[in-house]
Design a protein around this motif. Structure first.
Motif, PDB file in Angstrom:
ATOM      1  N   ALA A  57      29.588  60.040  47.610  1.00 33.59           N
ATOM      2  CA  ALA A  57      30.159  61.216  48.281  1.00 33.59           C
ATOM      3  C   ALA A  57      31.497  61.648  47.687  1.00 33.59           C
ATOM      4  CB  ALA A  57      30.290  60.944  49.775  1.00 33.59           C
ATOM      5  N   MET A  58      32.317  60.677  47.277  1.00 34.55           N
ATOM      6  CA  MET A  58      33.605  61.013  46.639  1.00 34.55           C
ATOM      7  C   MET A  58      33.593  60.321  45.282  1.00 34.55           C
ATOM      8  SD  MET A  58      33.925  60.048  49.986  1.00 34.55           S
ATOM      9  CE  MET A  58      34.157  61.002  51.481  1.00 34.55           C
ATOM     10  N   THR A  59      33.135  61.015  44.285  1.00 33.14           N
ATOM     11  CA  THR A  59      32.715  60.302  43.072  1.00 33.14           C
ATOM     12  C   THR A  59      33.855  59.959  42.119  1.00 33.14           C
ATOM     13  OG1 THR A  59      30.851  60.250  41.546  1.00 33.14           O
ATOM     14  CG2 THR A  59      32.142  62.303  41.584  1.00 33.14           C
ATOM     15  N   CYS A  78      29.718  63.942  44.364  1.00 34.38           N
ATOM     16  CA  CYS A  78      30.459  65.133  44.795  1.00 34.38           C
ATOM     17  C   CYS A  78      31.939  64.864  44.618  1.00 34.38           C
ATOM     18  CB  CYS A  78      30.245  65.380  46.286  1.00 34.38           C
ATOM     19  SG  CYS A  78      29.158  66.723  46.663  1.00 34.38           S
ATOM     20  N   ASP A  79      32.688  65.897  44.276  1.00 39.52           N
ATOM     21  CA  ASP A  79      34.146  65.768  44.329  1.00 39.52           C
ATOM     22  C   ASP A  79      34.745  67.163  44.423  1.00 39.52           C
ATOM     23  OD1 ASP A  79      35.953  63.003  43.546  1.00 39.52           O
ATOM     24  OD2 ASP A  79      37.019  64.923  43.737  1.00 39.52           O
ATOM     25  N   ILE A  80      35.899  67.251  45.094  1.00 34.32           N
ATOM     26  CA  ILE A  80      36.567  68.553  45.164  1.00 34.32           C
ATOM     27  C   ILE A  80      37.487  68.762  43.968  1.00 34.32           C
ATOM     28  CG2 ILE A  80      36.547  69.201  47.608  1.00 34.32           C
ATOM     29  CD1 ILE A  80      39.220  67.675  47.851  1.00 34.32           C
ATOM     30  N   LEU A 120      30.430  56.508  51.435  1.00 34.45           N
ATOM     31  CA  LEU A 120      31.740  57.142  51.631  1.00 34.45           C
ATOM     32  C   LEU A 120      32.835  56.258  51.066  1.00 34.45           C
ATOM     33  CD1 LEU A 120      31.541  58.330  55.380  1.00 34.45           C
ATOM     34  CD2 LEU A 120      30.880  59.592  53.311  1.00 34.45           C
ATOM     35  N   ASP A 121      33.644  56.805  50.181  1.00 37.43           N
ATOM     36  CA  ASP A 121      34.712  56.026  49.546  1.00 37.43           C
ATOM     37  C   ASP A 121      35.953  56.905  49.397  1.00 37.43           C
ATOM     38  OD1 ASP A 121      35.880  53.835  48.245  1.00 37.43           O
ATOM     39  OD2 ASP A 121      35.242  54.566  46.277  1.00 37.43           O
ATOM     40  N   PRO A 122      36.505  57.333  50.537  1.00 35.74           N
ATOM     41  CA  PRO A 122      37.614  58.301  50.485  1.00 35.74           C
ATOM     42  C   PRO A 122      38.966  57.633  50.304  1.00 35.74           C
ATOM     43  CG  PRO A 122      37.077  57.824  52.754  1.00 35.74           C
ATOM     44  CD  PRO A 122      36.190  56.946  51.913  1.00 35.74           C
TER      45      PRO A 122
HETATM   46  C1  SAM Z   1      39.095  56.950  46.463  1.00 33.98           C
HETATM   47  S1  SAM Z   1      38.547  58.215  45.387  1.00 33.98           S
HETATM   48  C2  SAM Z   1      36.879  57.756  45.056  1.00 33.98           C
HETATM   49  C3  SAM Z   1      36.730  56.555  44.169  1.00 33.98           C
HETATM   50  C4  SAM Z   1      35.390  56.286  43.588  1.00 33.98           C
HETATM   51  N1  SAM Z   1      34.322  56.381  44.563  1.00 33.98           N
HETATM   52  C5  SAM Z   1      35.390  54.926  42.904  1.00 33.98           C
HETATM   53  O1  SAM Z   1      34.620  54.006  43.318  1.00 33.98           O
HETATM   54  O2  SAM Z   1      36.169  54.749  41.960  1.00 33.98           O
HETATM   55  C6  SAM Z   1      38.383  59.603  46.458  1.00 33.98           C
HETATM   56  C7  SAM Z   1      37.878  60.886  45.806  1.00 33.98           C
HETATM   57  O3  SAM Z   1      37.493  61.771  46.858  1.00 33.98           O
HETATM   58  C8  SAM Z   1      37.718  63.089  46.428  1.00 33.98           C
HETATM   59  N2  SAM Z   1      37.704  63.927  47.635  1.00 33.98           N
HETATM   60  C9  SAM Z   1      38.658  64.062  48.588  1.00 33.98           C
HETATM   61  N3  SAM Z   1      38.242  64.904  49.562  1.00 33.98           N
HETATM   62  C10 SAM Z   1      36.985  65.311  49.231  1.00 33.98           C
HETATM   63  C11 SAM Z   1      36.028  66.177  49.830  1.00 33.98           C
HETATM   64  N4  SAM Z   1      36.284  66.779  50.982  1.00 33.98           N
HETATM   65  N5  SAM Z   1      34.848  66.347  49.212  1.00 33.98           N
HETATM   66  C12 SAM Z   1      34.586  65.728  48.028  1.00 33.98           C
HETATM   67  N6  SAM Z   1      35.451  64.899  47.421  1.00 33.98           N
HETATM   68  C13 SAM Z   1      36.634  64.689  47.989  1.00 33.98           C
HETATM   69  C14 SAM Z   1      39.029  63.003  45.690  1.00 33.98           C
HETATM   70  O4  SAM Z   1      39.193  64.101  44.811  1.00 33.98           O
HETATM   71  C15 SAM Z   1      38.892  61.645  44.967  1.00 33.98           C
HETATM   72  O5  SAM Z   1      38.392  61.831  43.674  1.00 33.98           O
END
Ligand code: SAM
Ligand code: ZN
Length: 366
Positions: A57-59, A78-80, A120-122
């Motif tokens: 979800a947060m790639t 997905c990522d913003i 989910l990994d926010p």
């Molecule tokens: C902690 S990182 C993810 C780490 C990754 N999953 C890993 O294992 O290395 C969080 C990510 O979530 C993205 N993000 C934050 N809010 C988001 C949203 N509403 N939708 C998609 N991505 C989002 C950020 O841009 C960031 O790249």
């Protein structure tokens, strides 16, 4: 910088550790979370009979999506952050793997698309993504939470706001954090008539990680509410008691020492893992994983943990008693000899669980 995890090699722009999460520029990659990702990859191996598709979800760098694609999943990320999307796409390509990376707010994506496994990994709390995750996931939801201070009650108001529960900063704070998170996730899933049952959970390096299996139906969701309740805790003598109920009935004073107690809840009081599932995950960790031995140790300890809330810390008990510690094996042996159940826990080398209360523990080991 190139990083190899499992059977994939990805490009990450810079190394950033947990302490600086969310700050600075560049796409996020936390090497400390390799254990988390290795365990996830092992879980994906275990559930591949029932699951085909995976949403990262947060790639960010795409590392989870790339590893899932390598394991044979139809992987979506997905990522913003546009830079993250470009990097994740190129990391799939450089590994010769297919997958889809969307530049999109993942909440919108999850409301529109279903996936067998949603991960989910926010940054911080996963709660802003939880409703959409349960709308999207068909079989499993995996959740990382790095906001351990709110979860365990060290940042009380923030914990109450995020999780709709009263967290308390007790001596078993990592388990408090896990059980507050599980309570919130179970209640969120129930809004959609889904029962979210934890099959594997661990608290490692300042994050909480849990895997929930989903079953449909209002009745199944109702049944899980029977595992929610409150825990009372005495800060002075470390006595505690829990009760499965939605109506709090706090103990005014500690029955052992008379001190006023703290009450936390509603927290999840049911099992935080399924033993057979955790054992299968342990067996699915290949030698080639960077954290293979740590992951197997962790999973072995989790599988052996008593389900009962909440864990004690042997050193803290002895400190309260003003007595010198004994070796953990000897200590647990004395508890068992006295007829109690006892296990180590993964929360720390001196932590344990038992069905004995503090007075019974003292009697058994001193
Ligand atoms: C902690 S990182 C993810 C780490 C990754 N999953 C890993 O294992 O290395 C969080 C990510 O979530 C993205 N993000 C934050 N809010 C988001 C949203 N509403 N939708 C998609 N991505 C989002 C950020 O841009 C960031 O790249
Ligand atoms: Zn007390």
């Amino acid at each position: 910088m190139e990083v190899t995890e499992g059977a994939v090699t990805i490009e990450v722009p810079e190394e950033r550790h947990g302490a600086s999460e969310g700050s600075g520029s560049g796409v996020f990659y936390n090497p400390v979370q390799e254990l988390n990702r290795d365990v996830t990859a092992a879980v994906l191996r275990v559930v591949d009979d029932e699951c085909d598709s995976y949403l990262d979800a947060m790639t960010a760098s795409g590392v989870r999506a790339v590893r899932a694609a390598e394991a044979g999943y139809a992987a979506t990320g997905c990522d913003i952050d546009e830079a993250a999307v470009d990097l994740a796409r190129s990391n799939l390509e450089r590994n010769g793997l297919s997958g889809t990376i969307h530049h999109r707010n993942v909440n919108a994506h999850m409301h529109e698309h279903g996936h067998d496994v949603v991960d989910l990994d926010p940054f911080g709390t996963p709660i802003p993504f939880a409703d959409a995750a349960f709308r999207s996931a068909r079989e499993y939801v995996c959740v990382t939470a790095t906001d351990t201070a709110p979860l365990c009650g060290a940042h009380f108001e923030s914990g109450v706001r995020s999780y709709g529960a009263v967290p308390r900063n007790t001596e078993f704070h990592p388990e408090m954090g896990l059980r507050v998170l599980l309570s919130a996730l179970v209640r969120t899933a129930a809004r959609y008539d889904l029962a979210a049952t934890p099959v594997l959970s661990h608290v490692s390096s300042h994050y909480v990680r849990t895997y929930l299996r989903l079953d449909g139906g209002a009745r199944a969701a109702d049944e899980l509410f029977g595992e929610l309740g409150y825990v009372d805790h005495c800060q002075r003598c470390l006595w505690r008691a829990h009760e499965r109920t939605l109506v709090a009935d706090p103990t005014a004073a500690c029955p052992e020492c008379g001190q006023s107690t703290w009450t936390a809840g509603p927290i999840w009081l049911g099992p935080a893992h399924d033993v057979a599932f955790v054992e299968r995950v342990g067996e699915a960790v290949p030698e080639s994983f960077g954290t293979a031995s740590a992951a197997r140790d962790l999973l072995g300890t989790v599988a052996g943990e008593l389900h009962r809330p909440t864990h004690y810390d042997q050193h803290r008990l002895y400190k309260r008693w003003g007595e010198p510690n004994t070796a953990m094996d000897e200590f647990l042996g004395a508890l068992r000899e006295a007829g109690h159940e006892a296990s180590r826990t993964h929360y720390g080398g001196t932590t344990f669980k038992t069905d004995a209360g503090v007075a019974e523990i003292r009697e058994a080991v001193l």
